[in-house]
Design a protein around this motif. Structure first.
Motif, mmCIF file in Angstrom:
data_model
loop_
_atom_site.group_PDB
_atom_site.id
_atom_site.type_symbol
_atom_site.label_atom_id
_atom_site.label_comp_id
_atom_site.label_asym_id
_atom_site.label_seq_id
_atom_site.Cartn_x
_atom_site.Cartn_y
_atom_site.Cartn_z
ATOM 1 N N LEU A 192 -7.919 4.547 3.071
ATOM 2 C CA LEU A 192 -8.253 3.314 2.385
ATOM 3 C C LEU A 192 -9.731 3.346 2.040
ATOM 4 O O LEU A 192 -10.583 3.501 2.929
ATOM 5 C CB LEU A 192 -7.941 2.104 3.263
ATOM 6 N N LEU A 215 0.832 -1.202 0.000
ATOM 7 C CA LEU A 215 0.000 0.000 0.000
ATOM 8 C C LEU A 215 0.865 1.251 0.000
ATOM 9 O O LEU A 215 2.040 1.218 0.390
ATOM 10 C CB LEU A 215 -0.915 -0.009 1.223
ATOM 11 N N ASP A 216 0.260 2.360 -0.414
ATOM 12 C CA ASP A 216 0.952 3.646 -0.476
ATOM 13 C C ASP A 216 0.432 4.578 0.605
ATOM 14 O O ASP A 216 -0.706 4.424 1.076
ATOM 15 C CB ASP A 216 0.720 4.313 -1.836
ATOM 16 N N GLN A 264 -2.973 8.486 5.190
ATOM 17 C CA GLN A 264 -3.409 7.337 4.406
ATOM 18 C C GLN A 264 -4.920 7.196 4.521
ATOM 19 O O GLN A 264 -5.486 7.252 5.616
ATOM 20 C CB GLN A 264 -2.732 6.045 4.868
ATOM 21 N N ALA A 284 -3.622 5.436 -5.407
ATOM 22 C CA ALA A 284 -3.315 4.061 -5.807
ATOM 23 C C ALA A 284 -4.615 3.280 -5.924
ATOM 24 O O ALA A 284 -5.503 3.386 -5.081
ATOM 25 C CB ALA A 284 -2.398 3.409 -4.780
ATOM 26 N N ARG A 285 -4.729 2.485 -7.012
ATOM 27 C CA ARG A 285 -5.989 1.775 -7.254
ATOM 28 C C ARG A 285 -5.731 0.281 -7.393
ATOM 29 O O ARG A 285 -4.760 -0.137 -8.027
ATOM 30 C CB ARG A 285 -6.664 2.304 -8.518
ATOM 31 N N ARG A 329 -3.004 -4.527 -8.548
ATOM 32 C CA ARG A 329 -2.782 -3.077 -8.657
ATOM 33 C C ARG A 329 -2.874 -2.664 -10.122
ATOM 34 O O ARG A 329 -2.353 -3.335 -10.994
ATOM 35 C CB ARG A 329 -1.419 -2.709 -8.101
ATOM 36 N N ASN A 339 -5.747 5.033 -1.168
ATOM 37 C CA ASN A 339 -5.669 3.707 -1.781
ATOM 38 C C ASN A 339 -7.108 3.247 -1.987
ATOM 39 O O ASN A 339 -7.880 3.155 -1.022
ATOM 40 C CB ASN A 339 -4.950 2.714 -0.866
#
Length: 404
Positions: A376, A35-36, A374, A392-393, A403, A40
């Motif tokens: 989510l 994860l980034d 972050q 990010a997906r 990803r 996300n």
């Protein structure tokens, strides 16, 4: 989001989950995801495992699920245990948390590969705030929903309260067992005997001691939370409504208010632990005959409620559907801000909530959380997620996370 005095977003102390791996957790035989920081987004049809991923991260934070009350459903059908591993980065330092969930047995935990004596020793390694469709029950549901919300926030701020809550629950269980035995004996003897109650006063003392500490913690956290909830509701609803929090106690009337005045302005919310202990002992003595007759503890923090006021009316029963969603969201966003103000921004989880919000609330929510360390997000349709949160997906389907 947390800001400095100039109003500029401040990510110092921010936390994020760098890596998550699951073994035999829910629908996953095995899965690993990097994860980034920042947004996300997990996208996929319903029933593919998106919520399972964020539920696992929430479990690392709270040792509980936001969807089920017991651990058994978390273990994949046919497996004997489930394992969650999360690499958590906080203040540029990484900590690996590993939890082994074994239904019917004691769960086990490790920090940086070293065993800890109890799973609750990992509490505090990761803090999360999770908003899900189930959160509408915070406004419309039973008092138990609001008690759990307050207690979870209390533990997130001060992990030691996990032990306080466990001690209270243990004493309550023992005291209820004694009262049930006494009630059964009384019915069997047609009211001529109440059974052996010689130890009841001892259990009263334990219940009052642990209950007062838990109650004091709840009052303190509500006082700290209230201004953040008011601010969040104002932002989400575009100024349409004024929130207040009140605590309804089963143990005393005058010392804890049930009026729509701000918690922080009410001196009764600063009652100390010894005073609260005496309140509980007095209430137990007053309820003694009723408790023996019914075989259950009738007073204590387990019977309390948090009253959510919207304007001059309680939100439960009076708030519209949209107002209820705004209030539930404000409770979570307020919790996020409170934990951030304490030091160390938590991970924010938005589980399938954008489909439940109208377009205006979606945009307001995205604007409020877009600068978090972050976030989510789960969504069945990528278009439901506002552009501000399109980081990010990941596509989730058939037990795989890809990803894109």
């Amino acid at each position: 989001m947390s800001t400095d005095r100039a109003g500029t977003p401040n990510r110092q102390g921010g936390t994020y989950v760098r890596h998550l791996s699951l073994v035999d957790y829910r629908s996953y035989t095995a899965v690993a995801v990097d994860l980034d920081p920042g947004p996300n987004v997990f996208v996929g049809p319903n029933g593919q495992g998106k919520t399972n991923l964020v539920e696992a991260i929430g479990y690392v934070s709270t040792l509980g699920s936001h969807r089920v009350a017991t651990d058994a459903p978390l273990v994949r059908a046919g497996a004997t245990r489930a394992v969650i591993r999360a690499a958590v980065v906080r203040d540029a330092r990484e900590l690996v948390v590993e939890l082994e969930i074994v239904p019917g047995k004691a769960n086990r935990a490790r920090l940086n590969r070293s065993p800890v004596s109890r799973p609750r020793d990992v509490l505090g390694a990761l803090r999360t705030v999770l908003f899900a469709p189930e959160d509408l029950a915070l406004v419309r549901g039973d008092p138990s929903e609001r008690r759990r919300f307050v207690d979870d926030l209390l533990v997130a701020r001060s992990p030691r309260f996990a032990a306080v809550r466990a001690d209270y629950d243990r004493v309550l269980k023992q005291r209820n067992a004694l009262l049930r035995t006494a009630a059964s004996a009384r019915r069997a003897s047609r009211g001529t005997s109440g059974g052996d109650l010689r130890t009841l006063e001892v259990w009263d003392g334990h219940l009052a001691t642990h209950g007062a500490e838990l109650l004091a913690g709840r009052l303190e956290v509500l006082g700290a939370l209230e201004p953040y909830v008011a601010k969040a509701y104002d932002a989400v609803s575009a100024g349409k409504g004024r929130t207040r929090l009140a605590y309804r106690s089963s143990t005393h009337g005058d010392a804890v208010s049930d009026t729509p005045e701000p918690v922080a302005e009410r001196p009764e919310f600063n009652v100390d632990v010894p005073t609260l202990t005496q309140h509980i002992l007095s209430a137990l003595a007053e309820a003694r005959s009723q408790e023996i007759e019914r075989g259950i503890t009738l007073v204590g923090p387990h019977r309390d409620d948090v009253v959510l006021w919207l304007g001059e009316l309680p939100a439960k029963g009076y708030a519209s559907h949209g107002e209820g969603w705004s209030y539930a969201l404000a409770l979570r966003l307020g919790s996020y801000e409170l934990l951030s103000a304490d030091g160390g921004e938590p991970v924010l989880i938005l589980d399938d909530v954008f489909a439940e919000l109208d377009s205006q609330r979606r945009e307001r929510l995205a604007a409020l959380v877009g600068d978090a360390s972050q976030v989510l997000v789960t969504a069945a349709v990528a278009e439901d997620v506002p552009p501000a949160l399109q980081g990010a997906r990941f596509e989730v389907a058939a037990g795989e996370v890809t990803r894109v």
